[in-house]
Design a protein around this motif. Structure first.
Motif, PDB file in Angstrom:
ATOM      1  N   ASN A   1       0.825  -1.210   0.000  1.00 25.54           N
ATOM      2  CA  ASN A   1       0.000   0.000   0.000  1.00 25.54           C
ATOM      3  C   ASN A   1       0.857   1.257   0.000  1.00 25.54           C
ATOM      4  O   ASN A   1       0.509   2.267  -0.616  1.00 25.54           O
ATOM      5  CB  ASN A   1      -0.950   0.000   1.201  1.00 25.54           C
ATOM      6  CG  ASN A   1      -2.125  -0.943   1.005  1.00 25.54           C
ATOM      7  OD1 ASN A   1      -2.569  -1.163  -0.112  1.00 25.54           O
ATOM      8  ND2 ASN A   1      -2.604  -1.532   2.083  1.00 25.54           N
ATOM      9  N   GLN A   2       1.983   1.179   0.680  1.00 23.44           N
ATOM     10  CA  GLN A   2       2.916   2.310   0.669  1.00 23.44           C
ATOM     11  C   GLN A   2       3.448   2.547  -0.732  1.00 23.44           C
ATOM     12  O   GLN A   2       3.552   3.685  -1.202  1.00 23.44           O
ATOM     13  CB  GLN A   2       4.073   2.026   1.618  1.00 23.44           C
ATOM     14  CG  GLN A   2       5.157   3.098   1.593  1.00 23.44           C
ATOM     15  CD  GLN A   2       6.421   2.651   2.286  1.00 23.44           C
ATOM     16  OE1 GLN A   2       6.378   1.817   3.177  1.00 23.44           O
ATOM     17  NE2 GLN A   2       7.537   3.195   1.889  1.00 23.44           N
ATOM     18  N   SER A   3       3.789   1.470  -1.431  1.00 20.63           N
ATOM     19  CA  SER A   3       4.292   1.569  -2.797  1.00 20.63           C
ATOM     20  C   SER A   3       3.241   2.144  -3.733  1.00 20.63           C
ATOM     21  O   SER A   3       3.535   2.970  -4.599  1.00 20.63           O
ATOM     22  CB  SER A   3       4.734   0.186  -3.282  1.00 20.63           C
ATOM     23  OG  SER A   3       5.158   0.236  -4.628  1.00 20.63           O
ATOM     24  N   LEU A   4       1.993   1.728  -3.558  1.00 25.15           N
ATOM     25  CA  LEU A   4       0.893   2.241  -4.387  1.00 25.15           C
ATOM     26  C   LEU A   4       0.693   3.736  -4.168  1.00 25.15           C
ATOM     27  O   LEU A   4       0.474   4.496  -5.106  1.00 25.15           O
ATOM     28  CB  LEU A   4      -0.403   1.489  -4.058  1.00 25.15           C
ATOM     29  CG  LEU A   4      -0.476   0.036  -4.523  1.00 25.15           C
ATOM     30  CD1 LEU A   4      -1.669  -0.663  -3.882  1.00 25.15           C
ATOM     31  CD2 LEU A   4      -0.577  -0.043  -6.038  1.00 25.15           C
ATOM     32  N   GLN A   5       0.786   4.175  -2.909  1.00 26.95           N
ATOM     33  CA  GLN A   5       0.618   5.583  -2.584  1.00 26.95           C
ATOM     34  C   GLN A   5       1.746   6.419  -3.167  1.00 26.95           C
ATOM     35  O   GLN A   5       1.531   7.521  -3.685  1.00 26.95           O
ATOM     36  CB  GLN A   5       0.564   5.770  -1.069  1.00 26.95           C
ATOM     37  CG  GLN A   5       0.255   7.193  -0.621  1.00 26.95           C
ATOM     38  CD  GLN A   5      -1.084   7.694  -1.132  1.00 26.95           C
ATOM     39  OE1 GLN A   5      -2.063   6.949  -1.162  1.00 26.95           O
ATOM     40  NE2 GLN A   5      -1.146   8.939  -1.560  1.00 26.95           N
TER      41      GLN A   5
ATOM     42  N   THR B   1       6.338  10.495   4.772  1.00 28.66           N
ATOM     43  CA  THR B   1       7.394  11.199   4.048  1.00 28.66           C
ATOM     44  C   THR B   1       8.051  10.231   3.070  1.00 28.66           C
ATOM     45  O   THR B   1       7.738   9.034   3.053  1.00 28.66           O
ATOM     46  CB  THR B   1       8.495  11.738   4.995  1.00 28.66           C
ATOM     47  OG1 THR B   1       9.294  10.637   5.464  1.00 28.66           O
ATOM     48  CG2 THR B   1       7.900  12.485   6.177  1.00 28.66           C
ATOM     49  N   ASN B   2       8.976  10.760   2.256  1.00 30.67           N
ATOM     50  CA  ASN B   2       9.751   9.918   1.352  1.00 30.67           C
ATOM     51  C   ASN B   2      11.140   9.619   1.920  1.00 30.67           C
ATOM     52  O   ASN B   2      12.026   9.156   1.203  1.00 30.67           O
ATOM     53  CB  ASN B   2       9.900  10.600  -0.018  1.00 30.67           C
ATOM     54  CG  ASN B   2       8.581  10.627  -0.774  1.00 30.67           C
ATOM     55  OD1 ASN B   2       7.796   9.685  -0.701  1.00 30.67           O
ATOM     56  ND2 ASN B   2       8.327  11.703  -1.487  1.00 30.67           N
ATOM     57  N   ILE B   3      11.315   9.886   3.203  1.00 32.83           N
ATOM     58  CA  ILE B   3      12.605   9.647   3.860  1.00 32.83           C
ATOM     59  C   ILE B   3      12.671   8.183   4.273  1.00 32.83           C
ATOM     60  O   ILE B   3      11.928   7.746   5.161  1.00 32.83           O
ATOM     61  CB  ILE B   3      12.779  10.560   5.096  1.00 32.83           C
ATOM     62  CG1 ILE B   3      12.641  12.033   4.691  1.00 32.83           C
ATOM     63  CG2 ILE B   3      14.115  10.310   5.769  1.00 32.83           C
ATOM     64  CD1 ILE B   3      12.618  12.981   5.864  1.00 32.83           C
TER      65      ILE B   3
END
Length: 221
Positions: A70-74, A157-159
């Motif tokens: 789900n994180q990858s999809l977002q 975040t993208n961190i």
């Protein structure tokens, strides 16, 4: 990601996986007469390929695996939105070029003010104190073995970074961050509070998660 926004299992099935009949892509559940697809061994792209053209799919996932998917999809959705905005902005810019050229005949005089040395020093101090570096090792709770490829990230975040072959990691994060997450397929996601003292080294032991089965709810864009 083929129009899939997120996936979930809202009503987990409590049948025993070991009691089901093995099939090529999963197992057959005699109780509901359905094939339960085993997604635990699949990559994110393989899961998307299966779910994109299907409805009413029963599946078996690791909780951490579903969270990472789900994180990858977002993330993919955010990237697509960025490029759409960029394309619109580029089109507007191209259309406004003739107007800009006409208006640019009379250019205003701009006086540049030199930056004081004190200002440079102060800015450098602010940038330095605004970040900290966290590091450590991620292992399994059962036997203490290192977990290579475990994901360390700051929520929303993208961190992020991944652990090395030896399970080690290092990540620069904003000093204001209060906690970060650690996850790996087949293990429960852990939320770790950032230490208030100068020692930002962590040894994190992840606990094995239990697979979840049930009908896969697909939220589409």
């Amino acid at each position: 990601m083929k129009n899939i926004k997120s996936i979930s299992i809202t009503n987990p099935c409590h049948e025993k996986w070991s009691g089901m009949t093995p099939l090529t892509n999963g197992r057959h559940c005699a109780t509901c007469c359905k094939t339960v697809v085993d997604f635990t061994t699949m990559s994110n792209q393989q899961i998307i390929d299966v779910l994109s053209g299907a409805n009413n799919v029963c599946g078996r996932f690791m909780p951490a695996q579903m969270a990472l998917l789900n994180q990858s999809l977002q993330t993919q959705k955010t990237v697509q939105a960025f490029w759409k905005k960029w394309a619109v902005a580029a089109a507007i810019l191209l259309c406004s070029v003739p107007i800009y050229k006409a208006a640019a005949k009379e250019r205003p005089v701009i006086t540049l003010q030199p930056i004081k040395a004190d200002d440079k020093i102060q800015k450098s101090r602010i940038d330095t104190t605004a970040q900290i570096t966290i590091s450590g090792k991620v292992v399994t709770k059962d036997d203490g073995a290192p977990l290579p490829g475990a994901l360390i990230r700051v929520p929303n975040t993208n961190i992020k970074t991944a652990t090395s072959v030896g399970g080690d990691f290092q990540l620069v994060i904003p000093a204001k961050v209060k906690e970060f997450e650690v996850g790996f397929i087949g293990f429960e996601i852990m939320k770790i509070k950032v230490k208030s003292n100068p020692d930002h080294n962590y040894k994190i032991a992840l606990k094995t998660s239990t697979a979840v089965m049930g009908e896969v709810v697909i939220e589409r864009q």
